[in-house]
Design a protein around this motif. Sequence first.
Motif, short mmCIF file in Angstrom:
data_model
loop_
_atom_site.label_atom_id
_atom_site.label_comp_id
_atom_site.label_asym_id
_atom_site.label_seq_id
_atom_site.Cartn_x
_atom_site.Cartn_y
_atom_site.Cartn_z
N TRP A 131 55.64 139.68 73.72
CA TRP A 131 55.62 138.34 74.28
C TRP A 131 56.08 138.30 75.74
O TRP A 131 55.92 137.29 76.42
N ASP A 132 56.63 139.40 76.25
CA ASP A 132 57.09 139.45 77.63
C ASP A 132 56.06 140.10 78.56
O ASP A 132 56.24 140.10 79.78
N GLU B 165 48.10 131.32 79.09
CA GLU B 165 49.06 130.24 79.29
C GLU B 165 50.40 130.77 79.81
O GLU B 165 51.02 130.16 80.69
N GLU B 166 50.85 131.89 79.26
CA GLU B 166 52.12 132.45 79.68
C GLU B 166 52.04 133.00 81.12
O GLU B 166 52.97 132.82 81.91
N PRO C 197 53.07 139.06 79.45
CA PRO C 197 52.50 138.15 80.46
C PRO C 197 53.38 137.97 81.70
O PRO C 197 52.86 137.73 82.80
N ARG C 198 54.69 138.09 81.52
CA ARG C 198 55.57 137.97 82.70
C ARG C 198 55.28 139.06 83.71
O ARG C 198 55.29 138.81 84.94
N GLU D 293 44.28 142.10 77.81
CA GLU D 293 45.37 141.25 78.29
C GLU D 293 45.25 141.00 79.78
O GLU D 293 45.49 139.88 80.26
N ARG E 240 52.20 130.12 83.43
CA ARG E 240 53.55 129.56 83.51
C ARG E 240 54.44 130.41 84.42
O ARG E 240 55.18 129.87 85.25
N TYR E 241 54.36 131.71 84.30
CA TYR E 241 55.20 132.58 85.13
C TYR E 241 54.74 132.56 86.59
O TYR E 241 55.57 132.60 87.50
N PHE F 288 47.32 132.65 74.45
CA PHE F 288 48.75 132.87 74.69
C PHE F 288 48.97 133.60 76.00
O PHE F 288 49.82 133.22 76.81
N VAL F 289 48.21 134.67 76.23
CA VAL F 289 48.38 135.46 77.45
C VAL F 289 48.10 134.60 78.68
O VAL F 289 48.89 134.58 79.64
#
Length: 405
Positions: free
Chosen positions: A282-283, A191-192, A285-286, A309, A195-196, A188-189
């Motif tokens: 969930w934010d 991939e996010e 990774p941004r 992370e 994406r960012y 998850f980390v």
Amino acid sequence: MVQNGMAEDSSALIIHNVLWSHYKATVFRELSTLAADRGIRLWIAHISETEGKRGAIDDRTRALHDYPHEVLLPGSRESHGVLKILVRTVALIWRMRPMIIVVPGYADPASWVALVAGKLCGARIIVAVDSTREDKKRFVLWEFVKKVFVSSCDMAFVYGSRAGDYCATLGMPRDRIIVRCQATDNSFVAEEVSRYRSAGEGARVKAGIPWKRTVLLLGRIAAEKNFAVVIRAFQRVMQKDPVLAEEWGVLVVGHGPQREALSTYARDSGVPLFFAGGVPWWDVPRLLALAEIMVLPSLSEPWGLVVNEAMAGGVVAVVSERCGCAPDLIVDGKTGFVFEPSDDERLASILELLMREPELRERVKGAAHTVIGNYSPRAAAEQMASGFQRVLELESGSPSTNTRR
């Protein structure tokens, strides 16, 4: 009947503190599947939904807990009396009569009643330990109490090698200590973050960050996190090479009682500092996507999941040697960097080196990615499932003699 060293009706109960812990959900999901494959019925009991200064649990976090579980008491732990917690814990054990009980350390009163009730039911007791010898001041009487508790348990799940060493000093035999990795949802980390990052400079501008490259501080802004040492180190870099420092700034993610003091200190030191406030899990990774370097300078830290992370998200981790994760995750100069938390000169030299050498940053990120792959929820679950099997095979009595209704 007993097959493969365990009874057909083997059952395991994990007593956990709070449902709030999103990172545990992925481990528990994996463990429920692995336990079933080994003929073990797994049940997770969270004492409460949340506790202390943690916020109320949100729907997105609640949805992660899609494994066999229950919450003994709704809302925050503090809204219920200790007696109510103890009664619910004993009632649960007496109803389930599990063969294995995992208790959340030795400091929780619920662990003590679970130990006694479990022994009366014939269960094997596994204590979960995340403390290390270095994470806080030790007192002789309390250390003795811990030894009484730990020596009464059949096995220990410990989070990292330092916790394993400490657990051994408390009386648990080495061959009954399962060193279980601390894990986040690496996929998850990663991939996010990817994406960012694909948004390029737009993501940085949107976040309001004026500099091109970022040193990230992630966590509660409190004395034990020691964020001020990063300000001192960054100031040293600025004084040595103002041109280099012009590209970089410090981003702080989190809340805490020392925010104003840290802001004043940075302003007086001339260090560019930006506060992003607290963000949900969930934010994170941004914010990782905006950073090249993440520093965890804690004076006391049993593990430090933000390091996991960072490594999963392709951010170079610079870690205080007081952090429990340091000897397990960080090979100094290879998978990250380690420093003594009061040594701002050493930290400044690390930051300067990483700021100057993008090729070094890339090499460290690559090595870190390989290491953190071994610290996945699946790996953690496999270690725990192996522990369940081993504790049932101990010689001090047959699992089939467990008394249950």
